[in-house]
Design a protein around this motif. Structure first.
Motif, PDB file in Angstrom:
ATOM      1  N   LEU A 102      -6.047  11.530  -3.410  1.00 54.15           N
ATOM      2  CA  LEU A 102      -6.501  12.649  -4.239  1.00 54.15           C
ATOM      3  C   LEU A 102      -5.335  13.066  -5.122  1.00 54.15           C
ATOM      4  O   LEU A 102      -4.315  13.533  -4.627  1.00 54.15           O
ATOM      5  N   LEU A 120     -10.825  14.957   3.301  1.00 55.24           N
ATOM      6  CA  LEU A 120     -11.537  13.903   2.572  1.00 55.24           C
ATOM      7  C   LEU A 120     -11.295  12.527   3.190  1.00 55.24           C
ATOM      8  O   LEU A 120     -11.871  11.531   2.745  1.00 55.24           O
ATOM      9  N   SER A 138      -8.332  11.115   3.108  1.00 54.37           N
ATOM     10  CA  SER A 138      -7.472  10.472   2.123  1.00 54.37           C
ATOM     11  C   SER A 138      -6.048  11.003   2.246  1.00 54.37           C
ATOM     12  O   SER A 138      -5.700  11.709   3.198  1.00 54.37           O
ATOM     13  N   TYR A 185     -13.104  11.824  -6.755  1.00 57.18           N
ATOM     14  CA  TYR A 185     -13.881  12.555  -5.753  1.00 57.18           C
ATOM     15  C   TYR A 185     -14.811  13.522  -6.471  1.00 57.18           C
ATOM     16  O   TYR A 185     -14.397  14.235  -7.381  1.00 57.18           O
ATOM     17  N   GLN A 231     -18.280  16.146  -2.758  1.00 58.46           N
ATOM     18  CA  GLN A 231     -17.341  15.719  -1.722  1.00 58.46           C
ATOM     19  C   GLN A 231     -16.263  16.781  -1.494  1.00 58.46           C
ATOM     20  O   GLN A 231     -15.891  17.080  -0.352  1.00 58.46           O
ATOM     21  N   LEU A 232     -15.770  17.344  -2.571  1.00 58.21           N
ATOM     22  CA  LEU A 232     -14.734  18.367  -2.461  1.00 58.21           C
ATOM     23  C   LEU A 232     -15.280  19.633  -1.808  1.00 58.21           C
ATOM     24  O   LEU A 232     -14.610  20.253  -0.979  1.00 58.21           O
ATOM     25  N   ALA A 247     -15.376  19.134   1.863  1.00 61.50           N
ATOM     26  CA  ALA A 247     -14.038  19.224   2.455  1.00 61.50           C
ATOM     27  C   ALA A 247     -13.570  20.674   2.542  1.00 61.50           C
ATOM     28  O   ALA A 247     -12.985  21.095   3.547  1.00 61.50           O
TER      29      ALA A 247
END
Length: 251
Positions: free
Chosen positions: A24, A61, A63, A221, A225-226, A229
Motif C-alpha cells: 500500500l 489489508l 499487505s 486497493y 477494500q480500504l 480494513a
C-alpha cells in the motif's frame, strides 16, 4: 528423507499470499506537524500517527506499507496521477480536486482549535473574535470555516510551511493567532515546554472533521477494500489505541 513438505501447508499459503499482495503506497504531507508526521534529518518519515496508522491499515489489508513524503502542494496531483495509492490524513473539504478522488469512510477525527499567547487580550469564542487578527495557517491548506474572514478582509491569512514556524511567529509577535489541530498543538507543547507555557488554547472549536483516506483513481486497493480494513481496525480497537498513544497527558 526430504523435509521439504514438513512445514504446514497453511503457512506456505499465507507466505505466498503476503508476497503476492502489492504494498500500500501511502503519501504523507511533510507540512503535517508532529505527531501526525515526524521526519528524520534526511526528511524521511521516521515515526508518528500517519506511519502507525498506515502500517496498521496495510496489515489489515494483508499487505505491507510504503511511504512517500510529499510537499503539501504535491499531494493532490500525486493522488490524481496515481503516484501514490492513498493519503489518509485527509478530508474532501481540504482538497481542491476532491471530486476526482475516491474517499473512504471516516478514519479518525481532527479537531481544529485556535492558539494565542496567554497575554492575548481577546477570548476567541467564535469567528467574529478573529476580526482584524493576523491568523497563522499552513500554506496550501483549506480552512472552510475561516473562508468568510479571508473573503471580506476581516482578518489576514498568514501562510507558513509548518506549524513550528507558525508558532515561532506567534511567539515573536508577528501574528496574533494560530489555527491547528489539537493533536499537533499538544505535541508541540510537549516538545517545547518553556515556550508552550506562554500559549493559550482558546475555547472556540474551529472545526471537527473526520479524516478519511483519499484514494487515487488507479489505486491498487479499492475504496471497498480500504473501508473493510478501517472497519476491522476499529472493531479491534487498534485505531483508538494508536491515537491514545499520542494524546497529551498532563499528569
Amino acid at each position: 528423507m526430504s523435509t521439504f513438505f514438513s512445514r504446514p501447508a497453511w503457512l506456505l499459503l499465507a507466505a505466498a499470499s503476503a508476497q503476492a499482495a502489492p504494498p500500500l503506497h501511502i503519501g504523507v504531507a511533510e507540512s503535517d506537524a508532529a505527531p501526525i508526521v515526524v521526519l528524520n534529518a534526511q526528511r524521511q518519515l521516521d515515526s508518528g500517527l500517519s506511519k502507525d496508522l498506515g502500517l496498521a491499515l496495510a496489515q489489515a489489508l494483508g499487505s505491507s506499507a510504503r511511504f512517500s513524503v510529499l510537499s503539501r502542494n504535491r499531494i493532490e496531483s500525486a493522488l490524481e496521477q496515481s503516484k501514490v495509492d492513498v493519503v489518509c490524513n485527509a478530508n474532501p473539504a481540504w482538497f481542491g480536486n476532491a471530486d476526482k478522488l475516491g474517499w473512504t469512510q471516516d478514519f479518525y477525527p481532527q479537531i481544529e482549535r485556535v492558539a494565542t499567547l496567554a497575554s492575548h487580550l481577546r477570548t476567541i469564542q467564535g469567528i467574529q473574535d478573529l476580526a482584524a487578527q493576523r491568523v497563522g495557517v499552513i500554506r496550501g491548506y483549506h480552512y472552510p470555516a475561516l473562508v468568510p474572514l479571508w473573503q471580506n478582509g476581516g482578518a489576514t491569512r498568514v501562510d507558513h510551511p509548518q506549524l513550528d514556524s507558525s508558532l515561532k511567529a506567534l511567539q515573536m509577535g508577528m501574528i496574533d493567532a494560530v489555527v491547528s489541530s489539537e493533536l499537533e498543538l499538544a505535541a508541540w507543547v510537549k516538545r517545547n515546554p518553556q515556550p508552550g507555557k506562554r500559549l493559550r488554547l482558546q475555547p472556540w472549536v474551529v472545526s471537527v472533521l473526520q479524516t478519511r483516506c483519499a484514494v487515487a483513481p488507479l489505486s491498487r486497493y479499492t475504496v471497498a477494500q480500504l473501508n473493510q480494513a478501517i472497519s476491522l481496525l476499529e472493531k479491534q480497537g487498534k485505531t483508538k489505541r494508536i491515537i491514545q498513544g499520542y494524546s497529551w497527558k498532563t499528569s
